[in-house]
Write a protein that holds these residues in place. Structure first.
Motif, mmCIF file in Angstrom:
data_model
loop_
_atom_site.group_PDB
_atom_site.id
_atom_site.type_symbol
_atom_site.label_atom_id
_atom_site.label_comp_id
_atom_site.label_asym_id
_atom_site.label_seq_id
_atom_site.Cartn_x
_atom_site.Cartn_y
_atom_site.Cartn_z
ATOM 1 N N ARG A 91 7.817 -29.319 3.568
ATOM 2 C CA ARG A 91 7.803 -30.781 3.456
ATOM 3 C C ARG A 91 6.605 -31.234 2.609
ATOM 4 O O ARG A 91 6.736 -32.121 1.750
ATOM 5 C CB ARG A 91 7.743 -31.414 4.840
ATOM 6 N N ALA A 92 5.470 -30.598 2.828
ATOM 7 C CA ALA A 92 4.286 -30.939 2.040
ATOM 8 C C ALA A 92 4.509 -30.618 0.561
ATOM 9 O O ALA A 92 4.104 -31.383 -0.325
ATOM 10 C CB ALA A 92 3.074 -30.183 2.574
ATOM 11 N N GLU A 93 5.171 -29.489 0.288
ATOM 12 C CA GLU A 93 5.470 -29.119 -1.107
ATOM 13 C C GLU A 93 6.435 -30.115 -1.745
ATOM 14 O O GLU A 93 6.288 -30.482 -2.922
ATOM 15 C CB GLU A 93 6.065 -27.712 -1.161
ATOM 16 N N ALA A 94 7.437 -30.540 -0.983
ATOM 17 C CA ALA A 94 8.416 -31.495 -1.518
ATOM 18 C C ALA A 94 7.741 -32.814 -1.892
ATOM 19 O O ALA A 94 7.992 -33.368 -2.972
ATOM 20 C CB ALA A 94 9.528 -31.736 -0.496
ATOM 21 N N TRP A 95 6.876 -33.308 -1.024
ATOM 22 C CA TRP A 95 6.192 -34.566 -1.330
ATOM 23 C C TRP A 95 5.201 -34.405 -2.474
ATOM 24 O O TRP A 95 5.024 -35.322 -3.285
ATOM 25 C CB TRP A 95 5.503 -35.100 -0.084
ATOM 26 N N ALA A 96 4.568 -33.241 -2.560
ATOM 27 C CA ALA A 96 3.659 -32.986 -3.688
ATOM 28 C C ALA A 96 4.433 -32.999 -5.007
ATOM 29 O O ALA A 96 3.955 -33.512 -6.021
ATOM 30 C CB ALA A 96 2.946 -31.653 -3.492
ATOM 31 N N LEU A 97 5.640 -32.438 -4.988
ATOM 32 C CA LEU A 97 6.490 -32.442 -6.183
ATOM 33 C C LEU A 97 6.841 -33.869 -6.584
ATOM 34 O O LEU A 97 6.718 -34.254 -7.757
ATOM 35 C CB LEU A 97 7.755 -31.634 -5.916
ATOM 36 N N LEU A 98 7.293 -34.668 -5.633
ATOM 37 C CA LEU A 98 7.688 -36.041 -5.960
ATOM 38 C C LEU A 98 6.492 -36.872 -6.395
ATOM 39 O O LEU A 98 6.616 -37.737 -7.272
ATOM 40 C CB LEU A 98 8.376 -36.680 -4.757
ATOM 41 N N ARG A 99 5.324 -36.618 -5.813
ATOM 42 C CA ARG A 99 4.116 -37.304 -6.261
ATOM 43 C C ARG A 99 3.792 -36.932 -7.701
ATOM 44 O O ARG A 99 3.411 -37.793 -8.508
ATOM 45 C CB ARG A 99 2.954 -36.947 -5.334
ATOM 46 N N ALA A 100 3.976 -35.660 -8.062
ATOM 47 C CA ALA A 100 3.713 -35.224 -9.442
ATOM 48 C C ALA A 100 4.689 -35.881 -10.415
ATOM 49 O O ALA A 100 4.302 -36.280 -11.521
ATOM 50 C CB ALA A 100 3.822 -33.701 -9.535
ATOM 51 N N ASP B 214 17.481 -37.665 1.790
ATOM 52 C CA ASP B 214 17.151 -36.642 2.795
ATOM 53 C C ASP B 214 16.029 -35.729 2.317
ATOM 54 O O ASP B 214 16.131 -34.500 2.398
ATOM 55 C CB ASP B 214 18.397 -35.818 3.130
ATOM 56 N N THR B 215 14.955 -36.322 1.855
ATOM 57 C CA THR B 215 13.857 -35.548 1.271
ATOM 58 C C THR B 215 13.287 -34.526 2.233
ATOM 59 O O THR B 215 13.018 -33.380 1.849
ATOM 60 C CB THR B 215 12.743 -36.499 0.805
ATOM 61 N N ASP B 216 13.061 -34.925 3.481
ATOM 62 C CA ASP B 216 12.399 -34.026 4.435
ATOM 63 C C ASP B 216 13.356 -33.401 5.437
ATOM 64 O O ASP B 216 12.924 -32.842 6.447
ATOM 65 C CB ASP B 216 11.282 -34.780 5.175
ATOM 66 N N LEU B 217 14.654 -33.469 5.165
ATOM 67 C CA LEU B 217 15.633 -32.930 6.103
ATOM 68 C C LEU B 217 15.576 -31.407 6.151
ATOM 69 O O LEU B 217 15.615 -30.732 5.117
ATOM 70 C CB LEU B 217 17.048 -33.375 5.704
ATOM 71 N N LYS B 218 15.473 -30.847 7.349
ATOM 72 C CA LYS B 218 15.502 -29.398 7.592
ATOM 73 C C LYS B 218 14.427 -28.649 6.806
ATOM 74 O O LYS B 218 14.655 -27.524 6.355
ATOM 75 C CB LYS B 218 16.885 -28.832 7.247
ATOM 76 N N LEU B 219 13.266 -29.257 6.653
ATOM 77 C CA LEU B 219 12.146 -28.592 5.987
ATOM 78 C C LEU B 219 11.040 -28.313 6.994
ATOM 79 O O LEU B 219 10.767 -29.137 7.875
ATOM 80 C CB LEU B 219 11.595 -29.457 4.848
ATOM 81 N N SER B 220 10.393 -27.161 6.838
ATOM 82 C CA SER B 220 9.218 -26.870 7.652
ATOM 83 C C SER B 220 8.078 -27.780 7.207
ATOM 84 O O SER B 220 8.161 -28.450 6.171
ATOM 85 C CB SER B 220 8.816 -25.405 7.480
ATOM 86 N N ASP B 221 7.010 -27.797 7.972
ATOM 87 C CA ASP B 221 5.873 -28.632 7.613
ATOM 88 C C ASP B 221 5.320 -28.254 6.238
ATOM 89 O O ASP B 221 4.981 -29.120 5.425
ATOM 90 C CB ASP B 221 4.764 -28.504 8.663
ATOM 91 N N ALA B 222 5.257 -26.945 5.971
ATOM 92 C CA ALA B 222 4.730 -26.485 4.687
ATOM 93 C C ALA B 222 5.654 -26.881 3.543
ATOM 94 O O ALA B 222 5.200 -27.355 2.492
ATOM 95 C CB ALA B 222 4.540 -24.969 4.709
#
Length: 292
Positions: A204-213, A194-202
């Protein structure tokens, strides 16, 4: 310090994934079927699809938590399902509802200390366990600081610092904490549900940036989501097709002799029971995984 010091070990190389025709069947049907893909070490793999299409079951299967029924998979060279225990040793989970959840009554610091101490207990050498308490405490602190930094969790920005209860964390902060806990063990594979569950667009972008790092640092990442980000390896899950039951077809033929009104009534009841069965099957599978 010796080479068995947990704080001086280099970050492990990510686990490559080779999946061919993988399928998982529960007591009431298939959770997913015919999943095939390859991902190199340090990849960011997005398991994309609507809820109920087996995304979480696929995540748990690839991290050694659920046993597959058909197909083959190798995680870091370890075959599944034969080497499930070995895969669990190199794979860690972030927060997965019903399997690995944060305790809302505990603070951030309590979660971090508990995980680090457990890691020392089960992952450290005998020599490390016999070190002086002060030395062990310093090693634990270093391990925690490393994981918190990698997860981008700013403890000072929390309402009460590391004494903040999990129940008071925002969704993105809780996600960062669960990833930090997983990274304490320096896994070769990280799974996040549930990576993007109940996240705002901003957020969500931070979460994916973290996982990319995390992936760029070497750890392979599997992330369940409703919509995969650009640049990720996208694996789309779909609802497994229903398999025809010959006995059911025969019974249906015999039932054609009944009145149309009774058939319609029975069909409506059967449909409701089937829907309940599908939901119960998913709950049973996750509950069984949690107990394991």
């Amino acid at each position: 310090m010796g080479s068995d010091d947990l704080t001086t070990r280099p970050s492990p190389e990510g686990a490559g994934l080779v999946v061919e025709g993988l399928g998982l069947k529960g007591p009431r049907g298939w959770a997913f079927r015919d999943v095939s893909f390859r991902a190199g070490a340090g990849s960011l793999v997005a398991l994309e699809g609507p809820s109920g299409t087996g995304r979480t079951c696929l995540l748990l299967a690839l991290t050694g938590r659920m046993k597959t029924k058909e197909g083959t998979a190798e995680i870091g060279g370890l075959p599944l399902p034969r080497r499930m225990a070995a895969v669990r040793r190199i794979a860690a989970l972030g927060q997965v509802p019903g399997v690995s959840e944060l305790d809302p009554s505990l603070t951030v610091a309590e979660h971090l200390r508990e995980r680090a101490l457990l890691q020392h207990r089960f992952d450290g050498s005998v020599r490390a366990l016999l070190r002086r308490p002060g030395t062990r405490a310093a090693e634990t602190r270093a391990r925690i600081d490393e994981a918190v930094a990698a997860a981008g969790l700013d403890l000072a920005a929390l309402p009460k610092g590391d004494r903040t209860s999990v129940r008071d964390l925002e969704r993105l902060e809780a996600l960062r904490l669960s990833i930090a806990l997983a990274l304490i063990g320096r896994p070769r594979l990280l799974g996040v549900d549930d990576t993007d569950l109940k996240l705002s667009d901003a957020d969500r972008a931070e979460a994916w940036a973290l996982l990319r790092a995390v992936a760029d640092a070497g750890t392979t990442v599997l992330a369940v989501c409703s919509e995969a980000p650009a640049g990720a390896l996208r694996i789309t899950t779909v609802e497994a097709p229903a398999v025809a039951d010959p006995d059911a077809e025969s019974a249906a033929g015999d039932g054609a002799e009944d009145t149309a009104g009774k058939t319609a009534e029975d069909g409506a009841d059967d449909t409701a029971e089937d829907d309940d069965t599908i939901e119960e099957g998913a709950d049973d599978a996750l509950a069984e995984t949690g107990r394991a």
